[in-house]
Design a protein around this motif. Structure first.
Motif, PDB file in Angstrom:
ATOM      1  N   GLU A  94       1.978  15.234  -9.259  1.00  0.00           N
ATOM      2  CA  GLU A  94       1.173  14.153  -8.483  1.00  0.00           C
ATOM      3  C   GLU A  94      -0.257  13.253  -8.960  1.00  0.00           C
ATOM      4  O   GLU A  94      -1.190  14.064  -8.704  1.00  0.00           O
ATOM      5  CB  GLU A  94       1.773  13.367  -7.005  1.00  0.00           C
ATOM      6  N   LYS A  95      -0.516  11.930  -9.177  1.00  0.00           N
ATOM      7  CA  LYS A  95      -1.266  11.525  -9.328  1.00  0.00           C
ATOM      8  C   LYS A  95      -1.407   9.793  -8.667  1.00  0.00           C
ATOM      9  O   LYS A  95      -0.337   9.244  -8.784  1.00  0.00           O
ATOM     10  CB  LYS A  95      -1.804  11.269 -10.839  1.00  0.00           C
ATOM     11  N   TYR A  96      -2.576   9.253  -8.330  1.00  0.00           N
ATOM     12  CA  TYR A  96      -2.988   8.497  -8.181  1.00  0.00           C
ATOM     13  C   TYR A  96      -3.996   7.499  -9.325  1.00  0.00           C
ATOM     14  O   TYR A  96      -4.300   8.046  -9.935  1.00  0.00           O
ATOM     15  CB  TYR A  96      -3.972   8.336  -6.417  1.00  0.00           C
ATOM     16  N   VAL A  97      -2.677   6.623  -9.119  1.00  0.00           N
ATOM     17  CA  VAL A  97      -3.443   5.473 -10.358  1.00  0.00           C
ATOM     18  C   VAL A  97      -4.138   3.845  -9.527  1.00  0.00           C
ATOM     19  O   VAL A  97      -3.174   3.422  -9.478  1.00  0.00           O
ATOM     20  CB  VAL A  97      -2.692   5.345 -11.682  1.00  0.00           C
ATOM     21  N   ARG A  98      -5.171   3.537 -10.502  1.00  0.00           N
ATOM     22  CA  ARG A  98      -5.285   2.252  -9.625  1.00  0.00           C
ATOM     23  C   ARG A  98      -5.676   1.346 -11.612  1.00  0.00           C
ATOM     24  O   ARG A  98      -6.288   1.951 -12.410  1.00  0.00           O
ATOM     25  CB  ARG A  98      -6.651   2.260  -9.068  1.00  0.00           C
ATOM     26  N   VAL A  99      -4.992   0.220 -11.325  1.00  0.00           N
ATOM     27  CA  VAL A  99      -5.377  -0.740 -12.279  1.00  0.00           C
ATOM     28  C   VAL A  99      -5.329  -2.153 -12.256  1.00  0.00           C
ATOM     29  O   VAL A  99      -5.216  -2.564 -11.168  1.00  0.00           O
ATOM     30  CB  VAL A  99      -3.532  -0.608 -13.314  1.00  0.00           C
ATOM     31  N   TYR A 100      -6.107  -2.798 -13.265  1.00  0.00           N
ATOM     32  CA  TYR A 100      -6.981  -4.034 -13.031  1.00  0.00           C
ATOM     33  C   TYR A 100      -6.237  -4.839 -14.071  1.00  0.00           C
ATOM     34  O   TYR A 100      -6.536  -4.422 -15.646  1.00  0.00           O
ATOM     35  CB  TYR A 100      -8.557  -3.970 -12.691  1.00  0.00           C
ATOM     36  N   LEU A 160     -12.083  -7.707  -5.851  1.00  0.00           N
ATOM     37  CA  LEU A 160     -10.855  -7.752  -7.191  1.00  0.00           C
ATOM     38  C   LEU A 160      -9.756  -7.460  -6.594  1.00  0.00           C
ATOM     39  O   LEU A 160      -9.848  -5.951  -6.205  1.00  0.00           O
ATOM     40  CB  LEU A 160     -11.908  -6.918  -8.437  1.00  0.00           C
ATOM     41  N   GLU A 161      -8.913  -7.909  -7.415  1.00  0.00           N
ATOM     42  CA  GLU A 161      -7.489  -7.671  -6.728  1.00  0.00           C
ATOM     43  C   GLU A 161      -6.956  -6.803  -7.259  1.00  0.00           C
ATOM     44  O   GLU A 161      -7.699  -6.432  -8.880  1.00  0.00           O
ATOM     45  CB  GLU A 161      -6.196  -8.340  -6.613  1.00  0.00           C
ATOM     46  N   PHE A 162      -6.379  -5.312  -8.173  1.00  0.00           N
ATOM     47  CA  PHE A 162      -5.808  -4.495  -7.539  1.00  0.00           C
ATOM     48  C   PHE A 162      -4.404  -3.681  -7.840  1.00  0.00           C
ATOM     49  O   PHE A 162      -4.075  -4.363  -6.372  1.00  0.00           O
ATOM     50  CB  PHE A 162      -6.170  -2.807  -8.454  1.00  0.00           C
ATOM     51  N   LEU A 163      -3.679  -3.154  -8.586  1.00  0.00           N
ATOM     52  CA  LEU A 163      -2.466  -2.537  -8.639  1.00  0.00           C
ATOM     53  C   LEU A 163      -2.842  -0.591  -8.327  1.00  0.00           C
ATOM     54  O   LEU A 163      -3.656  -0.270  -9.325  1.00  0.00           O
ATOM     55  CB  LEU A 163      -1.076  -3.157  -9.419  1.00  0.00           C
ATOM     56  N   ASP A 164      -1.994  -0.526  -7.816  1.00  0.00           N
ATOM     57  CA  ASP A 164      -2.124   0.636  -7.726  1.00  0.00           C
ATOM     58  C   ASP A 164      -1.009   1.696  -6.853  1.00  0.00           C
ATOM     59  O   ASP A 164      -0.288   1.130  -6.463  1.00  0.00           O
ATOM     60  CB  ASP A 164      -3.345   1.543  -6.291  1.00  0.00           C
ATOM     61  N   CYS A 165      -0.789   2.913  -7.320  1.00  0.00           N
ATOM     62  CA  CYS A 165       0.261   3.443  -7.114  1.00  0.00           C
ATOM     63  C   CYS A 165       0.123   4.951  -6.962  1.00  0.00           C
ATOM     64  O   CYS A 165      -0.298   5.331  -7.459  1.00  0.00           O
ATOM     65  CB  CYS A 165       1.356   3.534  -8.039  1.00  0.00           C
ATOM     66  N   ILE A 166       1.060   5.931  -6.236  1.00  0.00           N
ATOM     67  CA  ILE A 166       1.358   7.029  -6.232  1.00  0.00           C
ATOM     68  C   ILE A 166       2.388   7.639  -7.149  1.00  0.00           C
ATOM     69  O   ILE A 166       3.354   6.935  -7.654  1.00  0.00           O
ATOM     70  CB  ILE A 166       1.845   7.893  -5.339  1.00  0.00           C
ATOM     71  N   LEU A 167       2.091   7.899  -8.716  1.00  0.00           N
ATOM     72  CA  LEU A 167       3.000   8.290  -9.804  1.00  0.00           C
ATOM     73  C   LEU A 167       3.061  10.168 -10.234  1.00  0.00           C
ATOM     74  O   LEU A 167       2.802  11.066  -9.611  1.00  0.00           O
ATOM     75  CB  LEU A 167       2.469   8.151 -11.491  1.00  0.00           C
TER      76      LEU A 167
END
Length: 181
Positions: A92-98, A136-143
């Motif tokens: 699993e990876k944590y990913v944060r995207v802007y 800043l707003e961001f999107l994140d998820c656990i892949l």
């Protein structure tokens, strides 16, 4: 960027031994990052199916890379010039995207070689030096295993392995080509 990072030429067997023993040595964990592993080990390449998305609209595959390492490995905040699908094979990876539209608020390095990388360490943000990041707003998820995440060109992303992890990234340009192809 971490000043303790180093590159080292070792055999794949040595790499697997280090991953298995979780021996990162004093300099930190051993991490195979953005590596053309499938060019080197053709038997593994046969197991990789390129997603149809990479060819939609006349797209062209630009790069196929492996990411393999223990929990805690980090890819610092940066952006890429091409479309990207990050496929999680193991772990699993944590990913944060802007989005690309907030690039200046992420304090990119001014040197041209690092201009696609942020000066901000998301694990230890200096709010005095980088105040704009806080709002800043961001999107994140656990892949998770078997999942894929699409990251558009120029979108900023940060990735941290939560477990021992193996991922594959597919970079491609569309029929018009990417901005920096």
């Amino acid at each position: 960027m971490c000043s303790e990072w180093k590159q080292e030429l070792i055999t794949f067997s040595q790499f697997l031994d280090r991953i298995q023993s979780n021996d990162g040595s004093s300099a930190g964990p051993t991490y195979l990052a953005q590596h053309p592993l499938f060019d080197q080990i053709q038997e593994l390449r046969k197991d990789i199916l390129i997603p149809d998305y990479c060819f939609a609209g006349g797209g062209k595959l630009r790069s196929l890379n492996a990411w393999f390492g223990p929990a805690g490995t980090v890819t610092p905040l940066h952006h890429d010039p091409h479309h990207n699908i990050l496929a999680q094979v193991v772990g699993e990876k944590y990913v944060r995207v802007y989005p690309a539209s907030v690039a200046e608020d992420l304090y990119p390095h001014s040197e041209s070689m690092l201009s696609n990388s942020s000066q901000v360490d998301l694990d230890n943000i200096d709010m005095n030096k980088f105040p704009k990041v806080q709002d800043l707003e961001f999107l994140d998820c656990i892949l998770e295993e078997g999942e894929m995440l699409y990251i558009p060109p120029k979108w900023w992303h940060y990735v941290r392995s939560l477990t021992r992890s193996f991922s594959v990234s597919f970079w491609w340009s569309d029929y018009r080509g990417s901005p920096e192809s």
